[in-house]
Design a protein around this motif. Sequence first.
Motif, PDB file in Angstrom:
ATOM      1  N   ARG A   1      24.184 -16.763 -23.388  1.00  0.00           N
ATOM      2  CA  ARG A   1      24.025 -17.270 -22.027  1.00  0.00           C
ATOM      3  C   ARG A   1      25.229 -18.105 -21.662  1.00  0.00           C
ATOM      4  N   ALA A   2      25.409 -18.297 -20.374  1.00  0.00           N
ATOM      5  CA  ALA A   2      26.527 -19.128 -19.918  1.00  0.00           C
ATOM      6  C   ALA A   2      26.306 -20.538 -20.439  1.00  0.00           C
ATOM      7  N   PRO A   3      27.381 -21.252 -20.723  1.00  0.00           N
ATOM      8  CA  PRO A   3      27.211 -22.631 -21.188  1.00  0.00           C
ATOM      9  C   PRO A   3      26.469 -23.454 -20.131  1.00  0.00           C
ATOM     10  N   MET A   4      25.696 -24.394 -20.628  1.00  0.00           N
ATOM     11  CA  MET A   4      24.954 -25.271 -19.727  1.00  0.00           C
ATOM     12  C   MET A   4      25.933 -26.101 -18.911  1.00  0.00           C
ATOM     13  N   ASP A   5      25.553 -26.388 -17.692  1.00  0.00           N
ATOM     14  CA  ASP A   5      26.386 -27.268 -16.882  1.00  0.00           C
ATOM     15  C   ASP A   5      26.212 -28.688 -17.409  1.00  0.00           C
ATOM     16  N   LEU A   6      27.242 -29.180 -18.032  1.00  0.00           N
ATOM     17  CA  LEU A   6      27.128 -30.505 -18.651  1.00  0.00           C
ATOM     18  C   LEU A   6      27.551 -31.637 -17.712  1.00  0.00           C
TER      19      LEU A   6
ATOM     20  N   TYR B   1      25.817 -34.917 -17.407  1.00  0.00           N
ATOM     21  CA  TYR B   1      25.875 -35.804 -18.572  1.00  0.00           C
ATOM     22  C   TYR B   1      27.161 -36.604 -18.650  1.00  0.00           C
ATOM     23  N   THR B   2      28.015 -36.394 -17.684  1.00  0.00           N
ATOM     24  CA  THR B   2      29.280 -37.082 -17.791  1.00  0.00           C
ATOM     25  C   THR B   2      29.809 -37.468 -16.424  1.00  0.00           C
ATOM     26  N   LYS B   3      30.562 -38.549 -16.407  1.00  0.00           N
ATOM     27  CA  LYS B   3      31.179 -38.937 -15.145  1.00  0.00           C
ATOM     28  C   LYS B   3      32.596 -38.406 -15.119  1.00  0.00           C
TER      29      LYS B   3
ATOM     30  N   VAL C   1      34.440 -35.522 -15.582  1.00  0.00           N
ATOM     31  CA  VAL C   1      35.215 -34.879 -16.621  1.00  0.00           C
ATOM     32  C   VAL C   1      36.261 -34.018 -15.922  1.00  0.00           C
TER      33      VAL C   1
ATOM     34  N   PRO D   1      38.186 -30.996 -15.572  1.00  0.00           N
ATOM     35  CA  PRO D   1      38.151 -29.676 -16.189  1.00  0.00           C
ATOM     36  C   PRO D   1      39.535 -29.117 -16.491  1.00  0.00           C
TER      37      PRO D   1
END
Lengths: 211, 211, 255
Positions: free
Chosen positions: C129-134, C137-139, C141, C143
Amino acid sequence: MVAEEKKQVIEGLLFAAGEEGLSLKEIADVIGLAKDEIRLLINEMQVEWKLERRGIQITKVAQIYQLTTLPEHAPYLEKLAQAPTRSQLSRAAIETLAIIAYRQPVTRMEIEEIRGVKSDRTVQVLQRKGLVREVGRAEGAGRPILYGTTKEFLEYFGLNHIAELPPADSIFNWREWEEDRQDLFKRLGVDMSSEMTTRSEETDLKEEVEV
Amino acid sequence: MVAEEKKQVIEGLLFAAGEEGLSLKEIADVIGLAKDEIRLLINEMQVEWKLERRGIQITKVAQIYQLTTLPEHAPYLEKLAQAPTRSQLSRAAIETLAIIAYRQPVTRMEIEEIRGVKSDRTVQVLQRKGLVREVGRAEGAGRPILYGTTKEFLEYFGLNHIAELPPADSIFNWREWEEDRQDLFKRLGVDMSSEMTTRSEETDLKEEVEV
Amino acid sequence: MDIQIKLEMFEGPLDLLLHLIEKAEVDIYEIPIAKITEQYMQVIKEAQEWQLEVASEFLVMAATLLAIKSRMLLPKQDILDEEQIGAEEEWFIDPREELVDRLLEYKRYKRLGEVLKEKEIERSKVYTRAPMDLSPYTKEVNPVYGLTVDDLFQALVEVLKTQKRAEPITKVEREEISVSARMDEIDRQLRLEGKLIFSKLLCWDEVNKERVITTFLAILELMKLKRVICYQDQLFGEIFIESFQVEEEREAIGS
């Protein structure tokens, strides 16, 4: 944290990473444990999941752990609209990949000599797909580009390491072939060592040609 | 199929469906069972997974079932999100981003023409990371989506305006294009009788460009 | 012998040849060259009759086969005569040997390709599956952490370079502009802005070979017609384009 909890976290992390997967080091860093311990835990999980008849599994490709569905469920997943459809590689692409995988590093010229056809486009497509990459330059005139396979290549074929491919010699026994060939050339009357051809050999050859 | 196998398939389906999840009807259709039975099975699975201390759970939001991580694992996911390797874009993604940045607004078809490979997944990844977005629809058949970069894209690269990207015309290697130019002379209807004079001037300017 | 063969089914002349040899149920080492050549030529001929494009590689192989065949048919005595003329070693190498070697080598990779194909099929049975949208959980990041606009630029250069080598399957429909129209455009722009910088003549969204060349040609034409003048004020500097009259005026003021 007991082993059970650690496994729980590993499952959660692998789930979140999805297709990108995680290396031992990444998991170890996040949980704050030694890599060896993580490896052991994952090995246990793999066995347990099978026994518990879980619907997903932990696979290791290109040194990366990732969760995948089970192969026997493929018929159901194919019906699923969301599941990414996988287009298969063309024969040209597979052939070219085989040459690169087994002969790397290899130049495009070498590939073309083996295949007997121009292969620039195929190599390019494979490069674009990230399955092969330039790994250097050959010595000699023009210093042609050398190609090799990538990490994505391993992922694509579900391999953990290039050495997992069957050795080329296991597919062919070259010594036998060599002997066969020697024998054959004699039978055809084209014995390389003798310069003089006898009349009988000539006759054989003619028959052969006229078959 | 016994209940255990059905649950196995449901787990696989929910896993592969990703963040979009699945409705009862979708699952029922794929497996070929009644919706009520699926609902019952999922309820059982939810309880069992908790007891078995699984690292993921089945949640139901707006009639859609999906797999998610456990709330208590949030600290680990935060660490994972911050891991430096997570933010790295793949080569394919950088390439696609470059094309969108320089050619926007651009359709996925055009991107694929340039890259020579399917790019839907890559565009999706860039969209998810907030680097590109849909900026409209192209004219013509199917009215395909046009993509462009986002405000965040500019911020990440420290740009005030997209025009601050390195000028694209410096990409062009005039010498390489000698042949193309000859061809274009013809196609663009440049007076061929003036070719001789033009060529000498051309050479002058070319040198200037290449200085 | 019926040869219901479509050329497109084969990856190349070696592939076709292997097929013919296998079909003829003869040993790869014992290619009855006359027979195989005849069949090979038949396939090529049929393809041409159907007006299918026959790749040059197939024709090269046809020529090779015919050459081998004719050499096999030559009486030995002639060969010996040739030898005395001087081409002795060449004439003693059986041309079939090289062909056999090539066929064996090709067949080897064809089989290895089959191994890869199996792996591909195996792997295509599992889904992930596609990676979870993280992001929750973070301020902030970033990309594109570690990337600069130059990396982006370089990526574009690379992709355009490879694109140039291979023709796209279908052509992107892009507006084509004639040199004379481009000349008018530049003229108009010059009148508005007085002076233009060559590198800025093309907007960032016009990265397109034809566009660049058209612009280039337009400027050449304008120079030839003495309507513009180009200069650099320093080595490696920007190239400025000015209307010829403006330049004359400037010189008049300067002197």
